[in-house]
Design an enzyme around this catalytic site. Structure first.
Site, mmCIF file in Angstrom:
data_model
loop_
_atom_site.group_PDB
_atom_site.id
_atom_site.type_symbol
_atom_site.label_atom_id
_atom_site.label_comp_id
_atom_site.label_asym_id
_atom_site.label_seq_id
_atom_site.Cartn_x
_atom_site.Cartn_y
_atom_site.Cartn_z
ATOM 1 N N LYS A 15 -0.496 -64.749 8.959
ATOM 2 C CA LYS A 15 -1.384 -65.899 9.142
ATOM 3 C C LYS A 15 -2.420 -65.948 8.014
ATOM 4 O O LYS A 15 -3.170 -65.009 7.813
ATOM 5 C CB LYS A 15 -2.094 -65.810 10.490
ATOM 6 C CG LYS A 15 -3.145 -66.912 10.706
ATOM 7 C CD LYS A 15 -3.997 -66.620 11.912
ATOM 8 C CE LYS A 15 -5.159 -67.575 12.067
ATOM 9 N NZ LYS A 15 -6.137 -67.514 10.971
ATOM 10 N N THR A 28 -9.731 -65.176 10.431
ATOM 11 C CA THR A 28 -9.055 -63.880 10.385
ATOM 12 C C THR A 28 -7.614 -64.100 9.955
ATOM 13 O O THR A 28 -6.956 -65.039 10.394
ATOM 14 C CB THR A 28 -9.085 -63.197 11.760
ATOM 15 O OG1 THR A 28 -10.445 -63.021 12.164
ATOM 16 C CG2 THR A 28 -8.411 -61.832 11.704
ATOM 17 N N LEU A 82 -5.597 -64.822 16.570
ATOM 18 C CA LEU A 82 -6.441 -64.430 15.445
ATOM 19 C C LEU A 82 -7.412 -65.586 15.223
ATOM 20 O O LEU A 82 -7.027 -66.750 15.260
ATOM 21 C CB LEU A 82 -5.610 -64.192 14.178
ATOM 22 C CG LEU A 82 -4.736 -62.931 14.153
ATOM 23 C CD1 LEU A 82 -3.959 -62.863 12.838
ATOM 24 C CD2 LEU A 82 -5.564 -61.669 14.346
ATOM 25 N N ASP A 83 -8.683 -65.253 15.003
ATOM 26 C CA ASP A 83 -9.696 -66.276 14.779
ATOM 27 C C ASP A 83 -9.366 -67.128 13.551
ATOM 28 O O ASP A 83 -8.563 -66.740 12.697
ATOM 29 C CB ASP A 83 -11.071 -65.632 14.577
ATOM 30 C CG ASP A 83 -11.553 -64.878 15.805
ATOM 31 O OD1 ASP A 83 -11.118 -65.243 16.914
ATOM 32 O OD2 ASP A 83 -12.351 -63.943 15.643
ATOM 33 N N LEU A 84 -10.047 -68.263 13.460
ATOM 34 C CA LEU A 84 -9.855 -69.195 12.346
ATOM 35 C C LEU A 84 -9.891 -68.483 11.000
ATOM 36 O O LEU A 84 -9.022 -68.688 10.151
ATOM 37 C CB LEU A 84 -10.944 -70.280 12.403
ATOM 38 C CG LEU A 84 -10.994 -71.262 11.237
ATOM 39 C CD1 LEU A 84 -9.778 -72.173 11.239
ATOM 40 C CD2 LEU A 84 -12.281 -72.093 11.295
#
Length: 270
Positions: A92, A134, A130-132
């Site tokens: 990602k 990360t 996963l955060d924006l």
């Protein structure tokens, strides 16, 4: 308009006249999750919205027990037979939302996955989030049961991150995290943290944890006085990011997936 229908397998008599819960088949939420329709919780919500039917009759309870998905439709469409559990690694990039759609119109992982996955790939669900901002390893599966088992804190699956942070920190301070830490009333479990290398006040820190609470790594490091400028997940259980290019996806070998599922099942029974 389809008629409302509540269905379950026949009950069996118990001694003394009571009835035992049905044993044949499984709850429809579990069957649909395994078929990759949605997670159990999402299936329960869909049933409440009247979107799931059996032989044309709308179901009104997630307690429905069935031997299989024959005759089950979602939004009027028959449910295909469940495929074997498949698992994919996705690198990602930062700046993508881990969701199918975003109310604010921000790009999601599915925008990138359209080009990263083969055209015949089944519907995939992310394992955790996963955060924006990360980046790194995000696992995706077509199997709702596998997704749920991998996300449960009780499964104790380790997740490893590398964080680039600015500020002053020592290895002894990081080692104290192995005892867990409470921040603003939220308890975070043990974190195994190591200072990898430092250049001035910038350093790379490797952290391994098993809970994966929302923004856990960032909150813990910020609590220690550090500013996180980059966060990368490198491993989830036995699966690693390796040299997978940013924005690319790769399927994990079926034998490795089955071996991992069996290990999860053994540990859940222990």
């Amino acid at each position: 308009m389809a008629e409302k229908h509540s269905r379950g397998a026949p009950s069996t008599p118990r001694k003394g006249g009571a009835t035992a819960p049905p044993r044949e088949g499984e709850r429809i939420a579990k069957l649909l999750a395994r078929a990759g329709v949605a997670s159990r919780r999402e299936v329960e919500r869909m049933i409440g919205e009247g979107r799931i039917a059996l032989n044309g009759a709308v179901l009104d309870t997630p307690a429905t027990v069935l031997p299989n998905l024959k005759g089950v439709t979602v939004d009027g469409n028959p449910v295909a037979r469940a495929e074997a559990a498949r698992l994919f690694c996705f690198h990602k990039p930062s700046g993508l939302i881990t969701a199918e759609r975003d109310p604010r119109g921000r790009p999601t992982i599915y925008n990138a996955l359209r080009n990263a996955l083969p055209k015949d790939t089944p519907r995939l669900m992310p394992v955790g989030r996963l955060d924006l901002n990360t980046e790194g390893l995000l696992l995706l599966t077509n199997d709702g049961e596998l997704k749920r088992a991998m996300e449960l804190p009780a499964s104790g699956i380790p997740r490893t991150y590398r964080a680039r942070a600015h500020g002053d920190i020592t290895q002894p301070q990081l080692e104290e995290l192995i005892e867990g830490i409470t921040i603003e009333g939220v308890r975070y479990g043990p974190i195994d943290a190591h200072l990898e290398r430092r250049t001035g006040r910038n350093q790379w820190i490797e952290l391994t944890l098993t809970e994966g609470k929302n923004r856990e790594v960032r909150r813990v490091l910020e609590h220690l006085g550090l500013q996180v400028s980059r966060l990368l997940r490198t491993a989830y259980g036995p699966f690693t990011l390796g040299d997978l290019p940013r924005g690319a996806a790769a399927e994990i070998k079926q034998a490795d997936v089955e071996r991992f599922r069996k290990q999860l099942a053994r540990e859940s029974r222990a």
